[in-house]
Scaffold this motif. Structure first.
Motif, PDB file in Angstrom:
ATOM      1  N   ALA A   1      -6.323  -7.696  -4.982  1.00 28.79           N
ATOM      2  CA  ALA A   1      -7.133  -6.721  -4.244  1.00 28.79           C
ATOM      3  C   ALA A   1      -8.605  -7.120  -4.174  1.00 28.79           C
ATOM      4  O   ALA A   1      -9.217  -7.039  -3.105  1.00 28.79           O
ATOM      5  N   SER A   2      -9.193  -7.568  -5.276  1.00 26.46           N
ATOM      6  CA  SER A   2     -10.622  -7.893  -5.263  1.00 26.46           C
ATOM      7  C   SER A   2     -10.901  -9.070  -4.339  1.00 26.46           C
ATOM      8  O   SER A   2     -11.937  -9.101  -3.660  1.00 26.46           O
TER       9      SER A   2
ATOM     10  N   GLY B   1      -6.334   6.584  -7.466  1.00 25.25           N
ATOM     11  CA  GLY B   1      -6.316   5.145  -7.634  1.00 25.25           C
ATOM     12  C   GLY B   1      -7.152   4.455  -6.575  1.00 25.25           C
ATOM     13  O   GLY B   1      -7.603   5.076  -5.606  1.00 25.25           O
ATOM     14  N   PRO B   2      -7.356   3.154  -6.728  1.00 24.75           N
ATOM     15  CA  PRO B   2      -8.236   2.416  -5.815  1.00 24.75           C
ATOM     16  C   PRO B   2      -7.606   2.200  -4.443  1.00 24.75           C
ATOM     17  O   PRO B   2      -6.400   2.023  -4.313  1.00 24.75           O
TER      18      PRO B   2
ATOM     19  N   LEU C   1       0.826  -1.203   0.000  1.00 23.50           N
ATOM     20  CA  LEU C   1       0.000   0.000   0.000  1.00 23.50           C
ATOM     21  C   LEU C   1       0.861   1.253   0.000  1.00 23.50           C
ATOM     22  O   LEU C   1       1.964   1.263   0.549  1.00 23.50           O
ATOM     23  N   SER C   2       0.319   2.313  -0.579  1.00 25.69           N
ATOM     24  CA  SER C   2       0.921   3.635  -0.453  1.00 25.69           C
ATOM     25  C   SER C   2       0.515   4.225   0.894  1.00 25.69           C
ATOM     26  O   SER C   2      -0.363   3.687   1.583  1.00 25.69           O
TER      27      SER C   2
ATOM     28  N   ARG D   1      -3.596   3.286  -0.965  1.00 29.28           N
ATOM     29  CA  ARG D   1      -3.935   2.785  -2.302  1.00 29.28           C
ATOM     30  C   ARG D   1      -3.020   1.626  -2.691  1.00 29.28           C
ATOM     31  O   ARG D   1      -1.843   1.611  -2.356  1.00 29.28           O
ATOM     32  N   TYR D   2      -3.607   0.661  -3.423  1.00 29.68           N
ATOM     33  CA  TYR D   2      -2.798  -0.461  -3.894  1.00 29.68           C
ATOM     34  C   TYR D   2      -2.387  -0.278  -5.353  1.00 29.68           C
ATOM     35  O   TYR D   2      -1.630  -1.080  -5.902  1.00 29.68           O
ATOM     36  N   ALA D   3      -2.868   0.766  -5.980  1.00 29.90           N
ATOM     37  CA  ALA D   3      -2.491   1.108  -7.355  1.00 29.90           C
ATOM     38  C   ALA D   3      -2.767   2.584  -7.562  1.00 29.90           C
ATOM     39  O   ALA D   3      -3.575   3.182  -6.848  1.00 29.90           O
ATOM     40  N   GLY D   4      -2.096   3.145  -8.557  1.00 35.85           N
ATOM     41  CA  GLY D   4      -2.344   4.528  -8.915  1.00 35.85           C
ATOM     42  C   GLY D   4      -3.445   4.626  -9.953  1.00 35.85           C
ATOM     43  O   GLY D   4      -4.226   3.691 -10.148  1.00 35.85           O
TER      44      GLY D   4
END
Length: 199
Positions: free
Chosen positions: A138-139, A165-166, A16-17, A21-24
């Motif tokens: 992630a899902s 991002g998500p 995680l950021s 977030r796990y992606a941008g």
């Protein structure tokens, strides 16, 4: 409340950021992860997760990425032994891929399961074996958090704010308490955190 100690554990792992977030904004761009994923703390963290696990649980998209890349690490000159160890484990362990579109597994030791994530995990927990490790899908992790099926939550937190991002943690998750069981800080400010669900 007591700690979950019986049966197989469901262990989820995600990077995680700082802003969760796990992606941008471009989910395919994982360049923000790379400087941190190759640190000692990140590699040791992953090693501690796969060693007690006997099943890898993946979503279809993540399975294609993981199983397309990691086997190529085996035997690569100069590969970190921890990376090669994980690659060998991933090839040799039982894999369950959740998908409603795949009909046949293109990977060895892989079962395709077309059922709700929580049900698939309930079925796996009824079998013998070690930890069930969910690798950065992630899902799948979100569905398990929503169903309160995660026994151990492992996170690597990288000192980056993506700004878009998500996010991993969505509104409406079941309330609950977690216990910090390990923490490590490494190069570039990488944090490895492991929490157990208190039930």
């Amino acid at each position: 409340m007591t700690e979950q100690t019986t049966g197989r554990r469901v262990v989820t792992n995600m990077a995680l950021s700082l802003d969760g977030r796990y992606a941008g904004s471009d989910p395919q761009d994982m360049s923000w992860v790379m400087p941190y994923a190759v640190t000692d703390v990140a590699r040791d963290h992953l090693t501690s997760l796969w060693q007690p696990a006997t099943t890898a649980l993946l979503g279809r998209v993540n399975a294609k990425g993981f199983l397309g890349f990691w086997p190529t690490v085996i035997g690569t000159q100069g590969a970190d032994p921890r990376d090669e160890g994980f690659a060998k484990w991933l090839v040799e362990t039982d894999k369950v891929v959740l998908s409603s579109t795949l009909r046949q597994a293109p990977w060895e030791r892989t079962t395709i399961v077309d059922k709700p994530t929580a049900q698939a995990v309930t079925d796996l927990k009824a079998t013998d074996g070690g930890d069930i490790l969910v690798l950065s899908s992630a899902s799948v992790i979100q569905a398990l958090l929503a169903a309160d099926k995660v026994d151990r939550l492992a996170l690597t937190v990288f000192p980056v704010v993506l700004g878009d991002g998500p996010r991993l943690f969505q509104d409406g998750l079941p309330a609950g308490q977690w216990r910090l069981v390990s923490q490590a800080a490494g190069e570039h400010g990488t944090l490895a955190l492991v929490y157990d669900r208190l039930r």
